[in-house]
Design an enzyme around this catalytic site. Structure first.
Site, PDB file in Angstrom:
ATOM      1  N   HIS A  68     -11.122  -5.265  11.102  1.00 15.55           N
ATOM      2  CA  HIS A  68     -11.807  -4.987   9.450  1.00 15.55           C
ATOM      3  C   HIS A  68     -12.985  -4.278  10.126  1.00 15.55           C
ATOM      4  O   HIS A  68     -14.049  -5.305   9.259  1.00 15.55           O
ATOM      5  CB  HIS A  68     -11.733  -6.443   9.201  1.00 15.55           C
ATOM      6  CG  HIS A  68     -10.780  -7.367   8.482  1.00 15.55           C
ATOM      7  ND1 HIS A  68      -9.585  -7.210   9.637  1.00 15.55           N
ATOM      8  CD2 HIS A  68     -10.283  -7.009   7.723  1.00 15.55           C
ATOM      9  CE1 HIS A  68      -8.740  -7.937   8.528  1.00 15.55           C
ATOM     10  NE2 HIS A  68      -8.831  -7.398   7.762  1.00 15.55           N
TER      11      HIS A  68
ATOM     12  N   GLU B 105       0.533  -1.342  -0.147  1.00 16.43           N
ATOM     13  CA  GLU B 105       0.043  -0.079  -0.272  1.00 16.43           C
ATOM     14  C   GLU B 105       0.754   1.162   0.498  1.00 16.43           C
ATOM     15  O   GLU B 105       0.325   2.635  -0.738  1.00 16.43           O
ATOM     16  CB  GLU B 105      -0.942   0.383   1.311  1.00 16.43           C
ATOM     17  CG  GLU B 105      -2.482  -0.880   1.127  1.00 16.43           C
ATOM     18  CD  GLU B 105      -1.800  -2.101   1.729  1.00 16.43           C
ATOM     19  OE1 GLU B 105      -1.147  -2.509   2.255  1.00 16.43           O
ATOM     20  OE2 GLU B 105      -2.790  -3.763   2.223  1.00 16.43           O
TER      21      GLU B 105
END
Lengths: 340, 322
Positions: free
Chosen positions: A136, A68
């Site tokens: 998450h 990322e």
């Protein structure tokens, strides 16, 4: 809902609305490119990029390694080359490994260059609770919103998911587009608002809130999945004689205080429902901003209903205690409405 | 191969040194009110880049970026004006010395150590998308080479064979931490094999050695073979920033290296002794460069700071943040 408009509701889910918007923008503008994990071959873990790589090829829809930091920075370099990159951060929780290029480069370069360099980048990412526990399930729009230089948009309806994604790609500013995992796989027909999604391209405003249900007793300001939960709560509360005005924020940066304050000046009671953490965040910002603008005499009562400052737990019995949903929203409204 | 002579490169180094000294004057007089990182002692690396890049090629530099800007062809006046935080600067005084952007010349910087290579990778990917035979140079130090973006960017460049040239200025010190203490391998160039990249280590005080190796690296990347890693060794002559007490390095070693291993003096000697340059005409050219820099400094000093009323501008292209 009339029979005529029922006929206009297409059998699509929210992810398909997002993919449709990206498809139309990529088709009309060759400078739009996508970078992210599992966006190409698989079409995105939530299906928001399905079919794009097959149509536009692996260079414009690039499946990246799990890197990322590199691919968010790539978007910055691509923007300086005149491209309009869309970067997918699969879950918003992953922003911790690459926030650097988002907030120090993309968000600041337009300012640091005195307006000479634009950063037309969309960071699209999925947030929200669907039982996936602490790493998450976060929303984190308040985290992004604290950092200057990014538009933060959080749509709640199929119409806005498509129209605001198109507008985000069209924007010359960096835009963080936060999806809710609990909405992406829902069919348009299951929504109470914004369920009609045109096939053709259209842009929905990025910086305006919407009054979805008028009311006179309480102003309820919310966003994302809790918009639908709040509308359902408002319908129940109407039967109890409590009139709730429901405002869908749509945009976190900038905040549409004109719409919020017009409602609060009318009702005198402000409830913010936020699936993000309570502390140092969106709900405090809205309450403070409203009071600053309309004064303490006009805002007679305020209440915040958000995730208390704890990580999101795994077990449903625990999660239900901290995540705002219809029943807890009803309780919060009753509590606020009872204050005179 | 570049047609630049040793004398050309030496004179470029003189220009770089005089430029950094002008910035030093700005620090001493408190005209530059933030921290400043100077590249004195590292001129042979920047001057070695000359002649290989065009405006089509990108260069992404670090917090210690002035010499790279000059090497990329950024004009001295708006560069110095930005460093001095003036409205005539490249960014109108909004960026300052660590945030230099010259979009037409594809030159940019970041003040965050380790963050250059991902941005350079984006430029390299743009070359792929547009079909241009351009390269992107990402500069890092030995310190920045230990940040995760180094690995992520080189891995992507290697796997996609993108034209990324990683230039590592190994000045032996990451602020106060010495290279040997922070790095697992004896060199950084040897990491190239992990990324299927071209790799070489070169003496960064030797401008011709740098030029030759940089030319090879650029040719390799430009030809579509993939990324290149060039490590150039040097020594940070001054503290990490101006004002750094720099008590962490052995003073004797530092003073000896600044005295005996100054790339400007080494290169000048080569120009005179091996190149047979006439010392009188060389001195005249050196003086002309010093005059040019003095003229720019004087003009920059007369320029105004940006209008304070603009402090809320430029956050978004339209509308305001609140």
């Amino acid at each position: 809902m009339s029979i005529a408009s029922e006929a206009a509701v297409r059998n699509v889910n929210v992810s398909q609305c997002v993919a449709e918007a990206i498809n139309l923008e990529m088709d009309r503008d060759a400078s739009v490119v996508m970078l992210g994990e599992d966006i190409g071959r698989s079409g995105g873990v939530f299906g928001t990029t399905r079919g794009l790589q097959r149509q536009f090829g692996p260079d414009r829809v690039r499946d990246t390694p799990i890197s990322e930091m590199a691919f968010t920075g790539m978007a910055v370099g691509l923007a300086m080359e005149g491209y309009r990159p869309i970067v997918e951060i699969m879950f918003v929780d992953f922003i911790g490994v690459c926030l650097e290029q988002v907030y120090n480069a993309a968000a600041k370069i337009p300012y640091m260059t005195g307006g000479a360099v634009k950063m037309p980048i969309v960071f699209k990412t999925a947030g929200g609770c669907i039982g996936s526990a602490a790493q998450h399930s976060q929303c984190l729009w308040g985290l992004f919103a604290h950092l200057p230089g990014m538009r933060i948009v959080v749509p709640s309806s199929p119409y806005d998911y498509k129209g605001m994604m198109a507008a985000a790609i069209d924007s010359d500013d960096p835009v963080v587009f936060i999806e809710h995992k609990g909405l992406l796989l829902r069919k348009a027909g299951s929504f109470a608002h914004g369920r009609e999604v045109p096939r053709e391209r259209y842009l929905a405003a990025l910086d305006r809130a919407a009054v979805l249900r008028p009311g006179s007793d309480v102003t309820l300001v919310t966003l994302s999945l809790t918009v639908g939960e709040s509308l359902a709560a408002a319908a129940v509360l109407a039967d109890e004689g409590i009139s709730v005005e429901v405002i869908d924020l749509r945009s976190v940066v900038p905040l549409d205080f004109d719409t919020i304050c017009a409602s609060v000046a009318k009702t005198g009671r402000l409830l913010v429902v936020d699936e993000d953490y309570l502390g140092f965040g969106l709900s405090g910002e809205i309450v403070t901003g409203a009071v600053e603008r309309v004064g303490t005499s006009a805002v007679r009562h305020v209440l915040r209903h958000g995730v208390p400052d704890v990580p999101v737990p795994a077990a449903l019995s625990l999660e239900q205690q901290i995540v705002p949903r219809q029943a807890s929203i009803e309780r919060a409204v009753r509590k606020l409405a009872s204050r005179s | 191969m570049s047609t630049l002579t040793l004398r050309d490169r030496y004179l470029a180094m003189v220009r770089m040194r005089r430029f950094e000294e002008a910035c030093l004057a700005g620090v001493a007089d408190r005209e530059i009110h933030g921290e400043v990182h100077l590249g004195i002692g590292q001129e042979a690396i920047a001057a070695g880049l000359l002649g290989y890049l065009t405006d089509e090629d990108a260069l992404v530099s670090t917090h210690r970026n002035h010499l790279h800007a000059l090497a990329k062809g950024v004009p001295m006046y708006p560069l110095m004006a930005e460093i001095f935080e003036k409205r005539t600067g490249l960014c109108g005084g909004f960026g300052g010395h660590m945030h230099i952007f010259d979009l037409p010349r594809r030159f940019s910087t970041t003040g965050i150590v380790g963050s250059t290579l991902p941005v350079a990778l984006g430029h390299a990917y743009a070359a792929r998308l547009s079909g241009r035979a351009s390269v992107a140079v990402g500069v890092t130090g030995d310190g920045g080479a230990n940040a995760g973006g180094f690995h992520e960017s080189l891995n992507i460049a290697g796997s996609l064979r993108l034209p990324l040239v990683v230039l590592i200025e190994n000045n032996e010190w990451a602020i106060s931490v010495p290279f040997e203490e922070s790095t697992a391998t004896a060199t950084l160039a040897e990491r190239a094999v992990s990324y299927r990249a071209w790799g070489k280590r070169v003496d960064g005080l030797d401008v011709l050695a740098v030029a030759s190796a940089f030319g090879e690296a650029v040719d390799y990347a430009r030809s579509g073979l993939g990324p290149a890693v060039l490590e150039a060794t040097c020594y940070r002559f001054r503290g990490h920033y101006e004002g750094d007490p720099d008590m962490y390095r052995p003073a004797g070693d530092r003073d000896a290296r600044r005295r005996d291993r100054d790339p400007l003096l080494i290169t000048r000697e080569s120009v005179v002794v091996e190149g047979g340059a006439d010392p009188v005409s060389l001195a005249q050219e050196e003086q002309a460069i010093a005059d040019e820099v003095d003229t720019v400094l004087a003009a920059v000093r007369r320029d105004l700071m940006p209008d304070g009323m603009q402090a809320r501008d430029h956050v978004f292209t339209r509308g305001t943040a609140r």
